[in-house]
Design an enzyme around this catalytic site. Structure first.
Site, PDB file in Angstrom:
ATOM      1  N   TYR A  80     -59.015  54.765  80.309  1.00 33.24           N
ATOM      2  CA  TYR A  80     -59.536  55.050  78.848  1.00 33.24           C
ATOM      3  C   TYR A  80     -59.901  56.578  78.783  1.00 33.24           C
ATOM      4  CZ  TYR A  80     -62.014  54.171  74.445  1.00 33.24           C
ATOM      5  OH  TYR A  80     -62.374  54.374  73.185  1.00 33.24           O
ATOM      6  N   PHE A 132     -43.482  67.193  52.862  1.00 32.83           N
ATOM      7  CA  PHE A 132     -42.952  65.825  53.440  1.00 32.83           C
ATOM      8  C   PHE A 132     -43.889  64.679  53.009  1.00 32.83           C
ATOM      9  CE2 PHE A 132     -42.842  62.465  56.486  1.00 32.83           C
ATOM     10  CZ  PHE A 132     -41.491  62.351  56.571  1.00 32.83           C
ATOM     11  N   THR A 133     -43.180  63.615  52.486  1.00 36.19           N
ATOM     12  CA  THR A 133     -43.892  62.590  51.775  1.00 36.19           C
ATOM     13  C   THR A 133     -45.424  62.341  52.364  1.00 36.19           C
ATOM     14  OG1 THR A 133     -42.865  61.202  53.326  1.00 36.19           O
ATOM     15  CG2 THR A 133     -41.731  61.408  51.496  1.00 36.19           C
ATOM     16  N   ASP A 222     -45.797  72.620  61.018  1.00 34.20           N
ATOM     17  CA  ASP A 222     -45.464  71.059  61.107  1.00 34.20           C
ATOM     18  C   ASP A 222     -44.168  71.268  62.190  1.00 34.20           C
ATOM     19  OD1 ASP A 222     -44.260  68.522  61.115  1.00 34.20           O
ATOM     20  OD2 ASP A 222     -44.492  67.990  59.050  1.00 34.20           O
ATOM     21  N   LYS A 265     -40.380  62.047  66.804  1.00 34.60           N
ATOM     22  CA  LYS A 265     -39.175  63.032  66.738  1.00 34.60           C
ATOM     23  C   LYS A 265     -39.285  64.060  67.925  1.00 34.60           C
ATOM     24  CE  LYS A 265     -39.462  61.767  62.121  1.00 34.60           C
ATOM     25  NZ  LYS A 265     -40.321  61.982  60.741  1.00 34.60           N
ATOM     26  N   ARG A 388     -32.020  58.756  49.023  1.00 34.98           N
ATOM     27  CA  ARG A 388     -32.896  59.880  48.514  1.00 34.98           C
ATOM     28  C   ARG A 388     -32.565  60.362  47.331  1.00 34.98           C
ATOM     29  NH1 ARG A 388     -37.384  60.419  51.597  1.00 34.98           N
ATOM     30  NH2 ARG A 388     -36.769  60.072  53.821  1.00 34.98           N
ATOM     31  N   PHE A 454     -39.095  51.658  46.699  1.00 30.31           N
ATOM     32  CA  PHE A 454     -37.769  51.989  47.496  1.00 30.31           C
ATOM     33  C   PHE A 454     -37.894  51.194  48.741  1.00 30.31           C
ATOM     34  CE2 PHE A 454     -39.963  54.807  50.600  1.00 30.31           C
ATOM     35  CZ  PHE A 454     -41.074  55.188  49.993  1.00 30.31           C
TER      36      PHE A 454
HETATM   37  C1  LIG Z   1     -41.640  62.192  60.411  1.00 32.99           C
HETATM   38  C2  LIG Z   1     -42.436  63.373  59.533  1.00 32.99           C
HETATM   39  C3  LIG Z   1     -43.924  63.335  59.734  1.00 32.99           C
HETATM   40  C4  LIG Z   1     -44.686  62.068  59.871  1.00 32.99           C
HETATM   41  O1  LIG Z   1     -44.656  61.933  61.226  1.00 32.99           O
HETATM   42  P1  LIG Z   1     -44.680  60.039  61.625  1.00 32.99           P
HETATM   43  O2  LIG Z   1     -44.708  60.090  63.200  1.00 32.99           O
HETATM   44  O3  LIG Z   1     -43.629  59.392  61.216  1.00 32.99           O
HETATM   45  O4  LIG Z   1     -46.079  59.585  61.041  1.00 32.99           O
HETATM   46  C5  LIG Z   1     -44.320  64.516  59.361  1.00 32.99           C
HETATM   47  N1  LIG Z   1     -43.736  65.550  59.138  1.00 32.99           N
HETATM   48  C6  LIG Z   1     -42.209  65.611  59.151  1.00 32.99           C
HETATM   49  C7  LIG Z   1     -41.411  66.912  59.033  1.00 32.99           C
HETATM   50  C8  LIG Z   1     -41.592  64.486  59.790  1.00 32.99           C
HETATM   51  O5  LIG Z   1     -40.140  64.515  59.764  1.00 32.99           O
END
Ligand SMILES: *Cc1c(COP(=O)(O)O)cnc(C)c1O
Length: 481
Positions: A80, A132-133, A222, A265, A388, A454
């Protein structure tokens, strides 16, 4: 991955890895595919994997791991507090970014939540190259305002501008001069996701950061799609051509106060986190981690994923590894252009994007061309992409449709997952579909949720066009799958 000249004149991306674990795929006959998309309400999010041949929905959490990543999972230290796994991850981030401190989070959007809760107040303005969303949702939830300052070239569908993710530096300078007292930070999104994985140049990143710092404003990177952006800086930017990937990464991180990422990613695993240079900023965000994520040494991540991410981050500094996605995407995009199929150019990271407005111009935007094309590509090849376009928008408060600025079908390229023959298959079926584009018709909602339509919405074709597509497929391909 390397681009190799073949004796027959072809130039092909060549895999510099071998496949040692495989997962069986099914390719259903076209009749079953049409049935499956109908069962899924003509929404590719609602398809089941057993009906999908090439899943090009997303690059998130679906990238292939290396042998070294899988092996590292066996030495994960599951404690932990004080976990050696966490120490290894922190040390790797320090080696790559030069950052002293790391706050773990369960994925990228959780890091966004922590940053937004710490810095965004009602009325705050957050300038960024593009939103980003999930980023936008966290900022607006707290009363902040997102200002997109992308270069004009960034939203052009056809372009040969190499860095469509760049900031318009004049706009940034003007906004900061006027409003810097209500701007807590600028956000720089590497490998800009929603405009097709398009990069910023190193020079643009450095200059935007310098402008922010001149006005005493913090810089936040980011880095979720940093690996693709690094590849494009290395291959497209004269200014950076003598720098190694590690040097480019350091040059970027030296200009950033905060770097966050989705480990789904960057690092080819699952998780996320925030790397920070200064102790003061680290302490301002720290208490939110145990409250929302988990204790400071795991933040909601599995230690096995953290080990894999540590190795994945190391592999991100290897051109042979990070070139795979962009080179496959370039191959796919270039071949589709040769076949006259309308796509977004220049090719970026993340995936290949079909331009539905020009693919099926006879389908009105109110009948969702990008959604219709997603369904048609699935019927034609068992290939799942992501709409999209207008379906991804939300209706206006008065119930009228908010038409999207662009109607795109994203075909993501999970890293190291597909072979070139699979990509060639996708190119072939999409080209066939383009030649039969007049058969494709529009869609209309039968079940429309008021938010996130969507994901969950169900639609139907406005005419029996899927049947016509099946008949044309059988005419041209005979008994073939
Ligand atoms: C995917 C993504 C996020 C969010 O990450 P999650 O691990 O899906 O929560 C934020 N910014 C960018 C540019 C992304 O591609």
């Amino acid at each position: 991955m390397a681009e190799i000249h073949f004796h027959n004149g072809e130039q092909l991306p060549l895999e510099l890895h071998k496949v040692r674990i495989v997962q069986k795929l099914d390719l259903q006959p076209v009749e079953r595919r049409a049935e499956a998309i109908s069962e899924a309400g003509f929404n590719t999010f609602l398809l089941f994997n057993k009906d999908i041949f090439l899943d090009m929905l997303t690059d998130s959490g679906v990238n292939a791991m290396s042998d070294r990543q899988l092996a590292s999972m066996m030495i994960a230290d599951d404690s932990y507090a004080g976990s050696a796994t966490f120490t290894r991850l922190t040390e790797k981030l320090k080696e790559i970014f030069g950052t002293e401190y790391f706050l773990p989070s369960h994925q990228g959007r959780a890091a966004e939540n922590i940053i937004a809760m710490t810095f965004v107040r009602p009325g705050s303005i957050i300038p960024m190259n593009y939103h980003f969303t999930t980023t936008k949702a966290h900022i607006t939830r707290l009363g902040g305002i997102v200002e997109e300052l992308l270069v004009d070239e960034g939203v052009k569908i056809e372009s040969n501008y190499p860095f469509k993710g760049n900031f318009d530096l004049d706009k940034l300078e003007r906004l900061l001069a006027e409003k810097h007292d209500i701007i807590p930070f600028i956000r720089i999104e590497a490998g800009t996701n929603l405009i097709g994985g398009q990069p910023l140049s190193l020079e643009n990143i450095e200059k935007s950061a310098d402008i922010a710092h001149r006005y005493g404003v913090l810089t936040v990177l980011d880095a979720s799609l940093l690996q693709d952006n690094l590849y494009f800086i290395k291959t497209r930017e004269e200014y950076a051509k003598d720098l190694s990937l590690r040097e480019i990464t350091r040059r970027i991180s030296e200009k950033m106060d905060i770097i966050y990422f989705s480990g789904r990613k960057l690092g080819f695993a699952r998780g996320g986190g925030i790397s920070i240079h200064s102790k003061e900023l680290y302490l301002r965000m720290r208490e939110l981690v145990p409250m929302f994520e988990g204790f400071l040494t795991y933040g909601g991540m599995s230690v096995r994923e953290m080990e894999a991410m540590t190795v994945g981050l190391d592999e991100t500094m290897d051109m042979d590894v990070i070139s795979q996605g962009p080179l496959f995407i370039k191959y796919m995009t270039d071949e589709l252009i040769r076949n006259n199929v309308p796509v977004v150019t220049p090719p970026g990271g993340l995936g290949c994007h079909l331009d539905a407005s020009r693919f099926i111009p006879h389908v009105r935007q109110e009948e969702y061309p990008a959604g219709a094309l997603a369904a048609a590509v699935y019927i034609a090849g068992g290939i799942r992409g992501m709409e999209r376009g207008t379906i991804s928008e939300q209706r206006e408060p008065d119930g009228s449709e908010h038409l999207a600025a662009v109607e795109l079908l994203r075909l993501a390229m999970p890293r190291r997952v597909f072979t070139l023959s699979q990509v060639k298959y996708a190119i072939d079926r999409i080209t066939w579909l383009y030649e039969n584009r007049n058969l494709i018709g529009g869609l209309r909602f039968v079940e429309e949720p008021s938010s996130l339509r969507f994901f969950f919405g169900r639609l139907e074709p406005v005419s029996p066009w899927p049947e016509k597509l099946i008949a044309a497929f059988r005419r041209d391909f005979g008994d073939s799958l």
